[in-house]
Design a protein around this motif. Sequence first.
Motif, PDB file in Angstrom:
ATOM      1  N   UNK A   1       0.849  -1.197   0.000  1.00 36.64           N
ATOM      2  CA  UNK A   1       0.000   0.000   0.000  1.00 36.64           C
ATOM      3  C   UNK A   1       0.884   1.248   0.000  1.00 36.64           C
ATOM      4  N   UNK A   2       0.559   2.208  -0.844  1.00 39.95           N
ATOM      5  CA  UNK A   2       1.309   3.457  -0.907  1.00 39.95           C
ATOM      6  C   UNK A   2       1.217   4.199   0.417  1.00 39.95           C
ATOM      7  N   UNK A   3       2.291   4.913   0.753  1.00 40.99           N
ATOM      8  CA  UNK A   3       2.280   5.695   1.991  1.00 40.99           C
ATOM      9  C   UNK A   3       1.501   7.002   1.825  1.00 40.99           C
ATOM     10  N   UNK A   4       1.139   7.345   0.594  1.00 42.12           N
ATOM     11  CA  UNK A   4       0.443   8.605   0.347  1.00 42.12           C
ATOM     12  C   UNK A   4      -1.068   8.422   0.330  1.00 42.12           C
ATOM     13  N   UNK A   5      -1.757   9.434   0.794  1.00 42.74           N
ATOM     14  CA  UNK A   5      -3.222   9.465   0.733  1.00 42.74           C
ATOM     15  C   UNK A   5      -3.731  10.585  -0.167  1.00 42.74           C
ATOM     16  N   UNK A   6      -2.853  11.571  -0.433  1.00 44.45           N
ATOM     17  CA  UNK A   6      -3.293  12.734  -1.210  1.00 44.45           C
ATOM     18  C   UNK A   6      -2.176  13.229  -2.115  1.00 44.45           C
ATOM     19  N   UNK A   7      -2.579  13.793  -3.251  1.00 45.16           N
ATOM     20  CA  UNK A   7      -1.651  14.400  -4.199  1.00 45.16           C
ATOM     21  C   UNK A   7      -2.100  15.841  -4.418  1.00 45.16           C
ATOM     22  N   UNK A   8      -1.175  16.776  -4.229  1.00 48.21           N
ATOM     23  CA  UNK A   8      -1.474  18.198  -4.370  1.00 48.21           C
ATOM     24  C   UNK A   8      -0.756  18.734  -5.596  1.00 48.21           C
ATOM     25  N   UNK A   9      -1.501  19.316  -6.520  1.00 49.12           N
ATOM     26  CA  UNK A   9      -0.973  19.738  -7.807  1.00 49.12           C
ATOM     27  C   UNK A   9      -0.902  21.257  -7.933  1.00 49.12           C
ATOM     28  N   UNK A 106      -6.876  11.315  -2.597  1.00 47.79           N
ATOM     29  CA  UNK A 106      -7.513  12.621  -2.562  1.00 47.79           C
ATOM     30  C   UNK A 106      -6.658  13.591  -3.364  1.00 47.79           C
ATOM     31  N   UNK A 107      -7.300  14.458  -4.146  1.00 48.66           N
ATOM     32  CA  UNK A 107      -6.575  15.325  -5.077  1.00 48.66           C
ATOM     33  C   UNK A 107      -6.939  16.790  -4.854  1.00 48.66           C
ATOM     34  N   UNK A 108      -5.899  17.633  -4.886  1.00 53.34           N
ATOM     35  CA  UNK A 108      -6.117  19.073  -4.700  1.00 53.34           C
ATOM     36  C   UNK A 108      -5.276  19.868  -5.681  1.00 53.34           C
ATOM     37  N   UNK A 160       1.044  16.251   6.292  1.00 53.21           N
ATOM     38  CA  UNK A 160       2.107  16.350   5.287  1.00 53.21           C
ATOM     39  C   UNK A 160       2.735  15.004   4.946  1.00 53.21           C
ATOM     40  N   UNK A 161       2.905  14.139   5.940  1.00 54.24           N
ATOM     41  CA  UNK A 161       3.531  12.829   5.694  1.00 54.24           C
ATOM     42  C   UNK A 161       2.698  11.954   4.769  1.00 54.24           C
ATOM     43  N   UNK A 162       1.431  12.307   4.578  1.00 58.63           N
ATOM     44  CA  UNK A 162       0.537  11.519   3.725  1.00 58.63           C
ATOM     45  C   UNK A 162       0.378  12.125   2.332  1.00 58.63           C
ATOM     46  N   UNK A 177       8.923  21.718  -0.170  1.00 54.76           N
ATOM     47  CA  UNK A 177       9.904  21.689   0.918  1.00 54.76           C
ATOM     48  C   UNK A 177       9.380  22.412   2.148  1.00 54.76           C
ATOM     49  N   UNK A 178       8.812  23.591   1.944  1.00 54.93           N
ATOM     50  CA  UNK A 178       8.276  24.378   3.063  1.00 54.93           C
ATOM     51  C   UNK A 178       7.070  23.716   3.711  1.00 54.93           C
ATOM     52  N   UNK A 179       6.409  22.833   2.952  1.00 57.75           N
ATOM     53  CA  UNK A 179       5.220  22.141   3.459  1.00 57.75           C
ATOM     54  C   UNK A 179       5.555  20.779   4.064  1.00 57.75           C
ATOM     55  N   UNK A 180       6.832  20.373   3.971  1.00 55.48           N
ATOM     56  CA  UNK A 180       7.256  19.114   4.575  1.00 55.48           C
ATOM     57  C   UNK A 180       6.890  17.882   3.793  1.00 55.48           C
ATOM     58  N   UNK A 181       6.876  17.999   2.455  1.00 52.90           N
ATOM     59  CA  UNK A 181       6.530  16.850   1.615  1.00 52.90           C
ATOM     60  C   UNK A 181       7.423  16.805   0.379  1.00 52.90           C
ATOM     61  N   UNK A 182       7.561  15.628  -0.252  1.00 49.52           N
ATOM     62  CA  UNK A 182       8.359  15.532  -1.470  1.00 49.52           C
ATOM     63  C   UNK A 182       7.656  16.176  -2.659  1.00 49.52           C
ATOM     64  N   UNK A 183       8.437  16.477  -3.697  1.00 52.30           N
ATOM     65  CA  UNK A 183       7.891  17.114  -4.896  1.00 52.30           C
ATOM     66  C   UNK A 183       8.232  16.299  -6.131  1.00 52.30           C
ATOM     67  N   UNK A 184       7.226  15.989  -6.920  1.00 50.50           N
ATOM     68  CA  UNK A 184       7.430  15.436  -8.267  1.00 50.50           C
ATOM     69  C   UNK A 184       7.515  16.607  -9.223  1.00 50.50           C
ATOM     70  N   UNK A 185       8.634  16.735  -9.931  1.00 46.67           N
ATOM     71  CA  UNK A 185       8.814  17.808 -10.907  1.00 46.67           C
ATOM     72  C   UNK A 185       8.508  17.265 -12.299  1.00 46.67           C
TER      73      UNK A 185
END
Length: 219
Positions: A1-9, A106-108, A160-162, A177-185
């Motif tokens: 299971x992925x550690x993520x619950x949400x993706x923010x775009x 969840x998507x934002x 943030x960890x999710x 980075x400021x939000x405490x999460x990784x970034x897909x570029x």
Amino acid sequence: MSKYKAVIFDLDGTLLYTLEDLKNSANYALSKHGIDTCSLHEIQYRVGNGVQKLMERCIPGGLDNPEFETIFSDFKQHYKLHCNDNSGPYDGIPEVLQKLKEHGYKLAIVSNKFMDATKELAELYFKDTIDVAIGETKDIKKKPAPDTVIEAMRILGVVADECIYVGDSDVDINTAKNSGMPCISVAWGFRTRQEQIEAGGTIFAEKPSDIFDIVDNKD
């Protein structure tokens, strides 16, 4: 299971190609006041920090120009009417959003575009997949400050960890980075891969389907 619950775009340059409409509205306002217009390339490297900053970079003297507020108002009025003349999702984006949604993420959208245009474009193109769309307002600091991302997480009910962030610029890398999460570029946006590497980017999507593969990785 992925550690993520949400993706923010991010929106412009990540989900939607919007440069033509931004250029046309900026040039409408500039030419109305007798100011030299901007090329598409110039607009490309002036976006990313919100439309006020875009116009500061286009208007001689920026905020010190006595006509700034009038010109900026003309831009906003024109863009509100014409923000969708030439804009649209990048190929593959609707499909990857649908796949993420179907797998329970969840998507934002979090954008430095002003709120009305952000919500209008999100509703027009992504109403079946995007849960939350937040743009620039006077009440909340814009990216790269984490405030809009924090608000999106609050509405989505995640921490943030999710979450993982997806964007196309140094602003997005710093926002994540400021939000405490990784970034897909992403490779198809308004900044080159090299520019994103120089800004600290380490995770890259060459095509939209790569986003799902990265997010849904079970390792």
